[in-house]
Design a protein around this motif. Structure first.
Motif, PDB file in Angstrom:
ATOM      1  N   THR A   7       0.817  -1.227   0.000  1.00 52.52           N
ATOM      2  CA  THR A   7       0.000   0.000   0.000  1.00 52.52           C
ATOM      3  C   THR A   7       0.845   1.269   0.000  1.00 52.52           C
ATOM      4  O   THR A   7       0.522   2.211  -0.740  1.00 52.52           O
ATOM      5  CB  THR A   7      -0.996  -0.022   1.179  1.00 52.52           C
ATOM      6  OG1 THR A   7      -1.869  -1.143   1.012  1.00 52.52           O
ATOM      7  CG2 THR A   7      -1.809   1.250   1.226  1.00 52.52           C
ATOM      8  N   PRO A   8       1.936   1.343   0.762  1.00 51.27           N
ATOM      9  CA  PRO A   8       2.762   2.559   0.682  1.00 51.27           C
ATOM     10  C   PRO A   8       3.314   2.825  -0.729  1.00 51.27           C
ATOM     11  O   PRO A   8       3.415   3.976  -1.142  1.00 51.27           O
ATOM     12  CB  PRO A   8       3.899   2.287   1.674  1.00 51.27           C
ATOM     13  CG  PRO A   8       3.342   1.283   2.626  1.00 51.27           C
ATOM     14  CD  PRO A   8       2.406   0.441   1.824  1.00 51.27           C
ATOM     15  N   TYR A   9       3.644   1.766  -1.470  1.00 51.08           N
ATOM     16  CA  TYR A   9       4.152   1.950  -2.836  1.00 51.08           C
ATOM     17  C   TYR A   9       3.051   2.482  -3.749  1.00 51.08           C
ATOM     18  O   TYR A   9       3.301   3.313  -4.621  1.00 51.08           O
ATOM     19  CB  TYR A   9       4.697   0.630  -3.396  1.00 51.08           C
ATOM     20  CG  TYR A   9       6.021   0.239  -2.797  1.00 51.08           C
ATOM     21  CD1 TYR A   9       7.214   0.659  -3.367  1.00 51.08           C
ATOM     22  CD2 TYR A   9       6.083  -0.541  -1.652  1.00 51.08           C
ATOM     23  CE1 TYR A   9       8.438   0.317  -2.811  1.00 51.08           C
ATOM     24  CE2 TYR A   9       7.296  -0.899  -1.084  1.00 51.08           C
ATOM     25  CZ  TYR A   9       8.463  -0.463  -1.669  1.00 51.08           C
ATOM     26  OH  TYR A   9       9.674  -0.803  -1.121  1.00 51.08           O
ATOM     27  N   LEU A  10       1.840   1.978  -3.556  1.00 53.07           N
ATOM     28  CA  LEU A  10       0.716   2.464  -4.363  1.00 53.07           C
ATOM     29  C   LEU A  10       0.468   3.947  -4.079  1.00 53.07           C
ATOM     30  O   LEU A  10       0.295   4.744  -5.010  1.00 53.07           O
ATOM     31  CB  LEU A  10      -0.548   1.648  -4.076  1.00 53.07           C
ATOM     32  CG  LEU A  10      -0.516   0.172  -4.438  1.00 53.07           C
ATOM     33  CD1 LEU A  10      -1.787  -0.519  -3.962  1.00 53.07           C
ATOM     34  CD2 LEU A  10      -0.343  -0.014  -5.928  1.00 53.07           C
ATOM     35  N   ASP A  11       0.441   4.304  -2.802  1.00 50.80           N
ATOM     36  CA  ASP A  11       0.177   5.690  -2.414  1.00 50.80           C
ATOM     37  C   ASP A  11       1.286   6.625  -2.900  1.00 50.80           C
ATOM     38  O   ASP A  11       1.013   7.687  -3.456  1.00 50.80           O
ATOM     39  CB  ASP A  11       0.027   5.801  -0.897  1.00 50.80           C
ATOM     40  CG  ASP A  11      -1.203   5.077  -0.375  1.00 50.80           C
ATOM     41  OD1 ASP A  11      -2.131   4.819  -1.171  1.00 50.80           O
ATOM     42  OD2 ASP A  11      -1.239   4.759   0.836  1.00 50.80           O
ATOM     43  N   LYS A  12       2.532   6.220  -2.673  1.00 45.47           N
ATOM     44  CA  LYS A  12       3.680   7.058  -3.013  1.00 45.47           C
ATOM     45  C   LYS A  12       3.761   7.335  -4.517  1.00 45.47           C
ATOM     46  O   LYS A  12       4.185   8.415  -4.935  1.00 45.47           O
ATOM     47  CB  LYS A  12       4.957   6.363  -2.536  1.00 45.47           C
ATOM     48  CG  LYS A  12       6.238   7.140  -2.771  1.00 45.47           C
ATOM     49  CD  LYS A  12       7.383   6.428  -2.098  1.00 45.47           C
ATOM     50  CE  LYS A  12       8.461   6.146  -3.113  1.00 45.47           C
ATOM     51  NZ  LYS A  12       9.582   5.422  -2.564  1.00 45.47           N
ATOM     52  N   ASN A  13       3.319   6.388  -5.343  1.00 48.39           N
ATOM     53  CA  ASN A  13       3.430   6.525  -6.792  1.00 48.39           C
ATOM     54  C   ASN A  13       2.099   6.855  -7.471  1.00 48.39           C
ATOM     55  O   ASN A  13       1.947   6.669  -8.678  1.00 48.39           O
ATOM     56  CB  ASN A  13       4.037   5.244  -7.377  1.00 48.39           C
ATOM     57  CG  ASN A  13       5.456   5.048  -6.894  1.00 48.39           C
ATOM     58  OD1 ASN A  13       6.347   5.820  -7.243  1.00 48.39           O
ATOM     59  ND2 ASN A  13       5.680   4.033  -6.065  1.00 48.39           N
ATOM     60  N   ASN A  14       1.136   7.305  -6.677  1.00 47.85           N
ATOM     61  CA  ASN A  14      -0.172   7.761  -7.188  1.00 47.85           C
ATOM     62  C   ASN A  14      -0.938   6.707  -7.992  1.00 47.85           C
ATOM     63  O   ASN A  14      -1.571   7.029  -8.994  1.00 47.85           O
ATOM     64  CB  ASN A  14      -0.010   9.038  -8.025  1.00 47.85           C
ATOM     65  CG  ASN A  14       0.474  10.190  -7.193  1.00 47.85           C
ATOM     66  OD1 ASN A  14       0.064  10.347  -6.042  1.00 47.85           O
ATOM     67  ND2 ASN A  14       1.361  10.990  -7.751  1.00 47.85           N
ATOM     68  N   HIS A  15      -0.878   5.462  -7.535  1.00 44.03           N
ATOM     69  CA  HIS A  15      -1.688   4.405  -8.148  1.00 44.03           C
ATOM     70  C   HIS A  15      -3.010   4.296  -7.393  1.00 44.03           C
ATOM     71  O   HIS A  15      -3.071   4.605  -6.198  1.00 44.03           O
ATOM     72  CB  HIS A  15      -0.957   3.051  -8.085  1.00 44.03           C
ATOM     73  CG  HIS A  15       0.282   3.004  -8.913  1.00 44.03           C
ATOM     74  ND1 HIS A  15       0.260   3.025 -10.288  1.00 44.03           N
ATOM     75  CD2 HIS A  15       1.589   2.947  -8.557  1.00 44.03           C
ATOM     76  CE1 HIS A  15       1.494   2.969 -10.748  1.00 44.03           C
ATOM     77  NE2 HIS A  15       2.325   2.926  -9.717  1.00 44.03           N
ATOM     78  N   PRO A  16      -4.059   3.823  -8.065  1.00 47.08           N
ATOM     79  CA  PRO A  16      -5.319   3.592  -7.333  1.00 47.08           C
ATOM     80  C   PRO A  16      -5.106   2.548  -6.228  1.00 47.08           C
ATOM     81  O   PRO A  16      -4.146   1.776  -6.253  1.00 47.08           O
ATOM     82  CB  PRO A  16      -6.266   3.051  -8.409  1.00 47.08           C
ATOM     83  CG  PRO A  16      -5.677   3.480  -9.708  1.00 47.08           C
ATOM     84  CD  PRO A  16      -4.200   3.550  -9.493  1.00 47.08           C
ATOM     85  N   SER A  17      -6.011   2.520  -5.274  1.00 44.23           N
ATOM     86  CA  SER A  17      -5.907   1.548  -4.180  1.00 44.23           C
ATOM     87  C   SER A  17      -6.082   0.127  -4.718  1.00 44.23           C
ATOM     88  O   SER A  17      -6.475  -0.075  -5.861  1.00 44.23           O
ATOM     89  CB  SER A  17      -6.938   1.849  -3.099  1.00 44.23           C
ATOM     90  OG  SER A  17      -8.229   1.802  -3.648  1.00 44.23           O
ATOM     91  N   LEU A  18      -5.802  -0.839  -3.868  1.00 44.76           N
ATOM     92  CA  LEU A  18      -5.888  -2.252  -4.281  1.00 44.76           C
ATOM     93  C   LEU A  18      -7.302  -2.617  -4.727  1.00 44.76           C
ATOM     94  O   LEU A  18      -8.275  -2.254  -4.065  1.00 44.76           O
ATOM     95  CB  LEU A  18      -5.510  -3.168  -3.117  1.00 44.76           C
ATOM     96  CG  LEU A  18      -4.027  -3.340  -2.849  1.00 44.76           C
ATOM     97  CD1 LEU A  18      -3.823  -4.180  -1.605  1.00 44.76           C
ATOM     98  CD2 LEU A  18      -3.322  -3.964  -4.027  1.00 44.76           C
ATOM     99  N   PRO A  19      -7.423  -3.353  -5.821  1.00 43.49           N
ATOM    100  CA  PRO A  19      -8.745  -3.839  -6.233  1.00 43.49           C
ATOM    101  C   PRO A  19      -9.291  -4.842  -5.225  1.00 43.49           C
ATOM    102  O   PRO A  19      -8.549  -5.396  -4.405  1.00 43.49           O
ATOM    103  CB  PRO A  19      -8.465  -4.527  -7.573  1.00 43.49           C
ATOM    104  CG  PRO A  19      -7.132  -4.048  -8.012  1.00 43.49           C
ATOM    105  CD  PRO A  19      -6.384  -3.685  -6.772  1.00 43.49           C
ATOM    106  N   GLU A  20     -10.586  -5.094  -5.298  1.00 42.56           N
ATOM    107  CA  GLU A  20     -11.237  -6.009  -4.348  1.00 42.56           C
ATOM    108  C   GLU A  20     -10.885  -7.472  -4.590  1.00 42.56           C
ATOM    109  O   GLU A  20     -10.737  -8.247  -3.660  1.00 42.56           O
ATOM    110  CB  GLU A  20     -12.754  -5.854  -4.431  1.00 42.56           C
ATOM    111  CG  GLU A  20     -13.271  -4.575  -3.836  1.00 42.56           C
ATOM    112  CD  GLU A  20     -14.790  -4.504  -3.895  1.00 42.56           C
ATOM    113  OE1 GLU A  20     -15.452  -5.556  -4.017  1.00 42.56           O
ATOM    114  OE2 GLU A  20     -15.303  -3.383  -3.836  1.00 42.56           O
ATOM    115  N   GLY A  21     -10.800  -7.873  -5.852  1.00 42.11           N
ATOM    116  CA  GLY A  21     -10.563  -9.282  -6.168  1.00 42.11           C
ATOM    117  C   GLY A  21      -9.159  -9.703  -5.773  1.00 42.11           C
ATOM    118  O   GLY A  21      -8.176  -9.057  -6.136  1.00 42.11           O
TER     119      GLY A  21
END
Length: 185
Positions: free
Chosen positions: A68-82
């Motif tokens: 999650t920190p990598y997603l946030d830091k690089n402006n990616h959407p949050s993790l998908p549900e599946g």
């Protein structure tokens, strides 16, 4: 059939058809093109190497906390549900992106891969029911609407004397065609 009841059937048939026309066209287009193996794809891929400070995450929650920190830091959407766990990799699959966390054999290094889907693949995921709960529910409503539309068309055809025989013939021909194709394949 009484005129008021007939008018209710006609209006229900018409308004539901108008409301569901856009998503019906989407489902039709994606379904037909999918039959021709046109599925869309990935518009961008991002890759991040992660040095593991702790043991390889055993659960999806631990893996999510790691990436999650990598997603946030690089402006990616949050993790998908599946979520699925396959070949020792944690994978999340959704409408807009796929996120995969895999490791080396020693489980000291991890690789985070994020694949963002192009628009056509997103449309296909709507068709396949992988675009989230709202689209899934709307797809169910579309199915109910299509069934109602077909049934209301049959009810109207059966209640107009000059269309009744042709309606019966059309249903019989449709059923015979279905049985023939099923037996042929």
């Amino acid at each position: 059939m009484k005129p008021k009841i007939r008018l209710w059937w006609i209006l229900s048939h018409a308004y539901l058809a108008c409301f569901f026309l856009p998503i019906t066209l989407l489902y039709t287009a994606t379904g037909v093109l999918y039959l021709f193996d046109i599925k869309g794809g990935v518009k961008a891929t991002y890759q991040y190497d992660i040095t593991l400070q702790r043991p390889w995450p055993a659960s999806s929650q631990e893996a999510a906390q790691l990436i999650t920190p990598y997603l946030d830091k690089n402006n990616h959407p949050s993790l998908p549900e599946g979520y699925y766990f396959e070949h020792e990799s944690h994978s999340w699959y959704g409408f807009k992106q796929e996120v995969i966390l895999s490791s080396d054999e020693k489980k000291t290094q991890a690789q985070l891969v994020i694949r963002e889907h192009d628009l056509w693949h997103q449309f296909l995921l709507i068709h396949k029911g992988h675009a989230g709960k709202i689209f899934w529910f709307f797809g169910i409503l579309l199915g109910v609407s299509l069934a109602f539309s077909l049934i209301s068309g049959v009810v109207l055809a059966f209640n107009i004397a000059k269309f009744k025989n042709n309606a019966i013939l059309s249903i019989a021909l449709g059923l015979a065609t279905l049985v023939f194709i099923f037996l042929l394949e």
